[in-house]
Design a protein around this motif. Structure first.
Motif, PDB file in Angstrom:
ATOM      1  N   GLY A  93       0.899  -1.106   0.154  1.00 37.14           N
ATOM      2  CA  GLY A  93       0.028   0.010  -0.063  1.00 37.14           C
ATOM      3  C   GLY A  93       0.674   1.323   0.135  1.00 37.14           C
ATOM      4  O   GLY A  93       2.066   1.128  -0.359  1.00 37.14           O
ATOM      5  N   SER A  94       0.269   2.495   0.403  1.00 34.25           N
ATOM      6  CA  SER A  94       0.793   3.795   0.408  1.00 34.25           C
ATOM      7  C   SER A  94       1.822   3.996   1.432  1.00 34.25           C
ATOM      8  O   SER A  94       2.383   5.060   1.414  1.00 34.25           O
ATOM      9  CB  SER A  94      -0.354   4.595   0.577  1.00 34.25           C
ATOM     10  N   GLY A  95       1.813   3.083   2.566  1.00 35.20           N
ATOM     11  CA  GLY A  95       2.575   3.426   3.590  1.00 35.20           C
ATOM     12  C   GLY A  95       1.941   4.510   4.772  1.00 35.20           C
ATOM     13  O   GLY A  95       2.745   4.722   5.551  1.00 35.20           O
ATOM     14  N   TYR A  96       0.761   4.563   4.364  1.00 39.69           N
ATOM     15  CA  TYR A  96      -0.095   5.451   5.326  1.00 39.69           C
ATOM     16  C   TYR A  96       0.104   5.078   6.845  1.00 39.69           C
ATOM     17  O   TYR A  96       0.496   6.253   7.532  1.00 39.69           O
ATOM     18  CB  TYR A  96      -1.445   5.505   4.828  1.00 39.69           C
ATOM     19  N   TRP A  97       0.049   3.923   6.930  1.00 40.75           N
ATOM     20  CA  TRP A  97       0.116   3.658   8.213  1.00 40.75           C
ATOM     21  C   TRP A  97       1.481   3.502   9.070  1.00 40.75           C
ATOM     22  O   TRP A  97       1.719   3.029  10.104  1.00 40.75           O
ATOM     23  CB  TRP A  97      -0.536   2.366   8.806  1.00 40.75           C
ATOM     24  N   GLY A 140       1.687  -3.528  14.550  1.00 40.45           N
ATOM     25  CA  GLY A 140       0.369  -2.645  14.600  1.00 40.45           C
ATOM     26  C   GLY A 140      -0.012  -2.171  13.461  1.00 40.45           C
ATOM     27  O   GLY A 140      -1.221  -2.162  12.852  1.00 40.45           O
ATOM     28  N   ALA A 141       1.004  -1.350  12.625  1.00 38.86           N
ATOM     29  CA  ALA A 141       0.651  -0.903  11.546  1.00 38.86           C
ATOM     30  C   ALA A 141       0.461  -1.846  10.340  1.00 38.86           C
ATOM     31  O   ALA A 141      -0.633  -1.590   9.469  1.00 38.86           O
ATOM     32  CB  ALA A 141       1.901   0.117  10.989  1.00 38.86           C
ATOM     33  N   VAL A 196      -1.017  -4.503  10.705  1.00 40.41           N
ATOM     34  CA  VAL A 196      -2.714  -5.134  10.979  1.00 40.41           C
ATOM     35  C   VAL A 196      -3.556  -4.015  10.364  1.00 40.41           C
ATOM     36  O   VAL A 196      -4.490  -4.466   9.855  1.00 40.41           O
ATOM     37  CB  VAL A 196      -2.654  -5.287  12.247  1.00 40.41           C
ATOM     38  N   LEU A 197      -3.101  -2.708  10.764  1.00 45.40           N
ATOM     39  CA  LEU A 197      -4.247  -1.692  10.321  1.00 45.40           C
ATOM     40  C   LEU A 197      -4.230  -1.718   8.764  1.00 45.40           C
ATOM     41  O   LEU A 197      -4.996  -1.519   8.289  1.00 45.40           O
ATOM     42  CB  LEU A 197      -3.803  -0.268  10.821  1.00 45.40           C
ATOM     43  N   GLN A 198      -2.899  -1.776   8.296  1.00 41.47           N
ATOM     44  CA  GLN A 198      -2.834  -1.892   6.614  1.00 41.47           C
ATOM     45  C   GLN A 198      -3.585  -3.275   6.117  1.00 41.47           C
ATOM     46  O   GLN A 198      -4.479  -2.961   5.051  1.00 41.47           O
ATOM     47  CB  GLN A 198      -1.252  -2.158   6.253  1.00 41.47           C
ATOM     48  N   ALA A 199      -3.484  -4.395   6.825  1.00 40.75           N
ATOM     49  CA  ALA A 199      -4.299  -5.429   6.306  1.00 40.75           C
ATOM     50  C   ALA A 199      -5.960  -5.102   6.466  1.00 40.75           C
ATOM     51  O   ALA A 199      -6.761  -5.561   5.607  1.00 40.75           O
ATOM     52  CB  ALA A 199      -4.070  -6.809   7.001  1.00 40.75           C
ATOM     53  N   LEU A 200      -6.104  -4.304   7.451  1.00 43.70           N
ATOM     54  CA  LEU A 200      -7.721  -4.281   7.783  1.00 43.70           C
ATOM     55  C   LEU A 200      -8.114  -3.100   6.596  1.00 43.70           C
ATOM     56  O   LEU A 200      -9.134  -3.037   5.975  1.00 43.70           O
ATOM     57  CB  LEU A 200      -7.800  -3.455   9.099  1.00 43.70           C
ATOM     58  N   ARG A 201      -7.506  -2.155   6.335  1.00 39.76           N
ATOM     59  CA  ARG A 201      -7.533  -1.369   5.209  1.00 39.76           C
ATOM     60  C   ARG A 201      -7.782  -2.085   3.857  1.00 39.76           C
ATOM     61  O   ARG A 201      -8.549  -1.585   3.162  1.00 39.76           O
ATOM     62  CB  ARG A 201      -6.436  -0.182   5.083  1.00 39.76           C
ATOM     63  N   GLU A 202      -6.875  -2.974   3.734  1.00 40.46           N
ATOM     64  CA  GLU A 202      -6.838  -3.790   2.382  1.00 40.46           C
ATOM     65  C   GLU A 202      -8.205  -4.509   2.274  1.00 40.46           C
ATOM     66  O   GLU A 202      -8.792  -4.483   1.273  1.00 40.46           O
ATOM     67  CB  GLU A 202      -5.656  -4.498   2.165  1.00 40.46           C
ATOM     68  N   TYR A 203      -8.553  -5.264   3.340  1.00 44.95           N
ATOM     69  CA  TYR A 203      -9.869  -5.923   3.434  1.00 44.95           C
ATOM     70  C   TYR A 203     -10.877  -5.031   3.157  1.00 44.95           C
ATOM     71  O   TYR A 203     -11.778  -5.189   2.445  1.00 44.95           O
ATOM     72  CB  TYR A 203     -10.083  -6.331   4.878  1.00 44.95           C
ATOM     73  N   ARG A 204     -10.935  -3.844   3.840  1.00 44.72           N
ATOM     74  CA  ARG A 204     -12.124  -2.724   3.491  1.00 44.72           C
ATOM     75  C   ARG A 204     -12.003  -2.267   2.157  1.00 44.72           C
ATOM     76  O   ARG A 204     -13.380  -2.105   1.683  1.00 44.72           O
ATOM     77  CB  ARG A 204     -11.929  -1.408   4.458  1.00 44.72           C
ATOM     78  N   HIS A 205     -10.928  -2.190   1.605  1.00 47.58           N
ATOM     79  CA  HIS A 205     -11.028  -1.843   0.188  1.00 47.58           C
ATOM     80  C   HIS A 205     -11.448  -2.985  -0.764  1.00 47.58           C
ATOM     81  O   HIS A 205     -12.364  -2.629  -1.562  1.00 47.58           O
ATOM     82  CB  HIS A 205      -9.516  -1.398  -0.377  1.00 47.58           C
TER      83      HIS A 205
END
Length: 182
Positions: A8-12, A22-23, A25-34
């Motif tokens: 991804g973009s490295g946002y987290w 932690g970051a 996990v949040l990136q994986a959650l973001r990818e799931y939501r996408h």
């Protein structure tokens, strides 16, 4: 399962570029939501329906599965829309053959909204395979893993829900930069 810290973009991620679980996990959650948003859009497009229409239909199908009758006011409350918008929504769904209006079983002055057998079949055909794959993944979890996932998702929901004690977010702490009060 490997966590990809560079996806991804490295946002987290912090500026140092170091792996942060932690970051990740949040990136994986973001990818799931996408992926979920893209799937919902594809489903809406294939069924020729808007988001509100799909939400209403899912609500009606769940109510029918629970042997609950739904009156238009129930839909208004669930969707958070006006009665006029609800009438337009029901008209659209009746016109597309997804629902029908029927007399209320106990209140002859009222109508209920009922999903058609065809709409149930269409939803199952459109979403059934995906739901089976998702359930298979969830069923692979041990009881302990499921508990961790459930607790995490509940805490994430709580973290993003607005809290009545918290002041509204402001873009600037300088009132002169915020513009006129409304």
């Amino acid at each position: 399962m490997a966590l990809n810290s560079s996806a991804g973009s490295g946002y987290w991620y912090g500026a140092d570029g170091q792996f942060d679980h932690g970051a990740a996990v949040l990136q994986a959650l973001r990818e799931y939501r996408h992926a979920e948003v893209a799937t919902r859009r594809s489903t809406r497009d294939s069924m020729g329906m808007g988001e509100t229409d799909i939400l209403a239909l899912r609500y009606l199908l769940r109510a029918r599965a629970s042997n609950r009758s739904v009156v238009p006011k129930d839909l208004s409350l669930f969707l958070g829309i006006t009665s006029a918008s609800t009438t337009s929504l029901i008209d659209r769904l009746v016109g597309s053959g997804h629902v029908r209006r029927e007399p209320h079983p106990t209140d002859r002055r009222s109508l209920i909204v009922v999903p058609t057998v065809e709409s149930d079949t269409e939803v199952r055909a459109t979403l059934g395979d995906m739901h089976r794959r998702m359930m298979a993944v969830a069923e692979e979890l041990t009881v302990e893993e499921a508990g961790v996932v459930i607790a995490f998702l509940q805490r994430m929901r709580e973290a993003i829900e607005p809290h009545p004690d918290s002041p509204p977010a402001q873009l600037s702490s300088d009132p002169a930069k915020q513009g006129p009060a409304k």
